[in-house]
Design a protein around this motif. Structure first.
Motif, PDB file in Angstrom:
ATOM      1  N   TYR A 129       0.797  -1.228   0.000  1.00 44.58           N
ATOM      2  CA  TYR A 129       0.000   0.000   0.000  1.00 44.58           C
ATOM      3  C   TYR A 129       0.832   1.283   0.000  1.00 44.58           C
ATOM      4  CZ  TYR A 129      -3.970  -3.049   0.954  1.00 44.58           C
ATOM      5  OH  TYR A 129      -4.935  -4.022   0.860  1.00 44.58           O
ATOM      6  N   LYS A 130       2.136   1.181  -0.111  1.00 42.56           N
ATOM      7  CA  LYS A 130       2.975   2.368   0.052  1.00 42.56           C
ATOM      8  C   LYS A 130       2.695   3.456  -0.982  1.00 42.56           C
ATOM      9  CE  LYS A 130       6.932   0.454  -2.513  1.00 42.56           C
ATOM     10  NZ  LYS A 130       8.357   0.028  -2.385  1.00 42.56           N
ATOM     11  N   SER A 131       2.177   3.075  -2.135  1.00 42.26           N
ATOM     12  CA  SER A 131       1.918   4.074  -3.176  1.00 42.26           C
ATOM     13  C   SER A 131       0.449   4.467  -3.264  1.00 42.26           C
ATOM     14  CB  SER A 131       2.390   3.535  -4.543  1.00 42.26           C
ATOM     15  OG  SER A 131       3.773   3.251  -4.517  1.00 42.26           O
ATOM     16  N   ASN A 132      -0.359   4.007  -2.327  1.00 37.61           N
ATOM     17  CA  ASN A 132      -1.791   4.291  -2.376  1.00 37.61           C
ATOM     18  C   ASN A 132      -2.094   5.534  -1.540  1.00 37.61           C
ATOM     19  OD1 ASN A 132      -4.639   4.309  -2.105  1.00 37.61           O
ATOM     20  ND2 ASN A 132      -4.711   2.109  -2.437  1.00 37.61           N
ATOM     21  N   PRO A 133      -2.450   6.643  -2.180  1.00 42.25           N
ATOM     22  CA  PRO A 133      -2.679   7.883  -1.422  1.00 42.25           C
ATOM     23  C   PRO A 133      -3.978   7.876  -0.635  1.00 42.25           C
ATOM     24  CG  PRO A 133      -3.209   8.228  -3.735  1.00 42.25           C
ATOM     25  CD  PRO A 133      -2.625   6.838  -3.632  1.00 42.25           C
ATOM     26  N   TRP A 134      -4.886   6.926  -0.892  1.00 47.24           N
ATOM     27  CA  TRP A 134      -6.156   6.886  -0.176  1.00 47.24           C
ATOM     28  C   TRP A 134      -6.083   6.053   1.098  1.00 47.24           C
ATOM     29  CZ3 TRP A 134      -9.805  10.257  -0.666  1.00 47.24           C
ATOM     30  CH2 TRP A 134      -9.877  10.995  -1.837  1.00 47.24           C
ATOM     31  N   VAL A 135      -4.964   5.372   1.301  1.00 52.98           N
ATOM     32  CA  VAL A 135      -4.711   4.744   2.597  1.00 52.98           C
ATOM     33  C   VAL A 135      -4.072   5.812   3.475  1.00 52.98           C
ATOM     34  CG1 VAL A 135      -3.419   2.978   3.841  1.00 52.98           C
ATOM     35  CG2 VAL A 135      -4.457   2.431   1.627  1.00 52.98           C
ATOM     36  N   ALA A 136      -4.810   6.255   4.487  1.00 54.55           N
ATOM     37  CA  ALA A 136      -4.295   7.330   5.348  1.00 54.55           C
ATOM     38  C   ALA A 136      -3.131   6.842   6.197  1.00 54.55           C
ATOM     39  CB  ALA A 136      -5.405   7.868   6.241  1.00 54.55           C
TER      40      ALA A 136
END
Length: 420
Positions: A129-136
């Motif tokens: 998830y490191k590149s997912n901006p919607w994971v706060a």
């Protein structure tokens, strides 16, 4: 419970039912409703067993992130940030039922291998998830109960370093059991980290110490409790996030006054939210969906699941075998003498960890919520015997948003306080 279900259904039907259950439990309709309330973040509790098996540790299942990915994408589509919460870690980081060990011990703190596996799990999640901006961000352990406290401070230092080697962008959300940050007071705080409390009030639960009417004294009690929980955040000048809170609600099976009971609990909720507004505290209520106890939405009583399980749910309620927020009135006279006997036999119960529990709480945990509950798992599973795939699909679909009711007043209150 899952073992009992596997025994009754066989592997094919078992895998099918639980996959459909997870699919229906959160769909785009859920995300749309959540976003319509003006809420912009949701905490997603996960169990390590979806990612790896105890008999095959450190080998991650190919399908392990299927539903988590799906829900995160649905939430992102509707402008909702997600916080990934490891609610059940290998060995159980918490003495409670929600850590899914089946005993009342937090073995996570006694075996280094459990801690090592959890670090590996978070390295795996951070990479994914490191590149997912919607994971706060990441909530590495839910309510960890470390009797010594110092091990938790050290473990958070360790897991922060491990995650940051993989992902130096996402926020860490770190909480404790009972919001007890006493062992952290000399710690300067970790970078890009939010320290979180959970703020349940006994006023919002059955067997409350008194009926809540919003007196100055009662409001002051709410405030003092919350101030204690956020003392460390204020000391380090960090943001405040309340990761769990909320009353439970009565229904018509609780008697003719159930609506009045719920009005009292809504008032508790509103006064808590007022405190959060005053302190600019962000929050995530517990919880989104259930079968009518606490959720913002809940499964309709006319669905296939609720009609099938009605006799068992009624029995479970009378036996008071659920561990969360239950009214012990049906069994209080039975267990009171046992608690008195234990207290007289071992006065040291008052010093047993966690100290917020007494002998009554420990006995309820061991006798009803573990021993009796475990014994009734086969009875629960028997309701699914000989069900076809079509019938299993219908049962799972009971949890689809289209088959749920909204707890309208609860959601209206949350909408009014959505600023944080």
């Amino acid at each position: 419970m899952r073992a009992s279900m596997l025994k009754v259904l066989g592997e094919e039907k078992y895998l099918y039912f639980f996959d459909k259950f997870l699919e229906y439990f959160f769909t785009e309709s859920d995300a749309q409703c959540f976003a319509s309330l003006g809420l912009n973040a949701i905490r997603l509790p996960i169990n390590y067993r979806h990612l790896e098996d105890d008999m095959n540790p450190r080998v991650f299942k190919k399908e392990g992130l299927k539903h988590l990915d799906r829900v995160i994408e649905l939430c992102a589509k509707h402008g909702i940030y997600t916080i990934i919460d490891l609610h059940a870690a290998p060995g159980a980081q918490n003495t409670d039922w929600h850590s899914d060990l089946g005993v009342h011990k937090a073995l996570f703190w006694h075996y280094k291998d459990f801690q090592d596996r959890t670090v590996t799990i978070w390295e795996h999640l951070a990479e994914h998830y490191k590149s997912n901006p919607w994971v706060a961000g990441y909530n590495p352990l839910n309510e960890p109960t470390d009797p010594k406290h110092t091990r938790l401070v050290e473990y958070y230092d360790r897991i922060e370093k491990a995650i940051r080697k993989v992902d130096d962008k996402h926020i860490l959300f770190l909480d404790t059991f009972g919001a007890d940050f006493s062992a952290f007071m000399d710690h300067p705080g970790l970078p890009n980290t939010v320290y979180a409390c959970h703020d349940y009030s006994s006023f919002g639960f059955p067997n409350a110490p008194e009926v809540y009417t919003g007196t100055d004294a009662q409001k002051d009690k709410l405030k003092r409790s919350f101030d204690r929980k956020i003392q460390y955040m204020k000391k380090i000048g960090g943001p405040i996030w309340n990761g769990e809170f909320g009353p439970v609600y009565a229904d018509k099976s609780d008697g003719p006054d159930f609506e009045q009971t719920n009005e009292v609990r809504f008032r508790v909720l509103e006064d808590q939210l007022q405190l959060y507004d005053e302190t600019a505290s962000s929050w995530s209520i517990w919880l989104w969906k259930d079968i009518g106890f606490q959720g913002m939405v809940y499964v309709d009583e006319e669905t296939a699941y609720m009609k099938l399980m009605k006799p068992f749910l009624e029995k479970k309620k009378q036996l008071v075998i659920d561990a969360w927020g239950c009214d012990d009135t049906p069994v209080r006279d039975l267990f009171a003498p046992i608690a008195e006997w234990a207290r007289n036999a071992a006065p040291s119960f008052k010093d047993r960890y966690p100290k917020t529990w007494d002998e009554k709480r420990f006995i309820a945990r061991l006798v009803r919520e573990i021993l009796l509950s475990e014994e009734l798992c086969d009875e629960y599973a028997s309701y699914f015997k000989d069900k076809t795939l079509e019938e299993l699909d219908e049962l799972a679909k009971s949890f689809h948003f289209d088959h749920c009711q909204q707890r309208t007043k609860l959601n209206e209150i949350l909408r009014a306080h959505k600023g944080n």
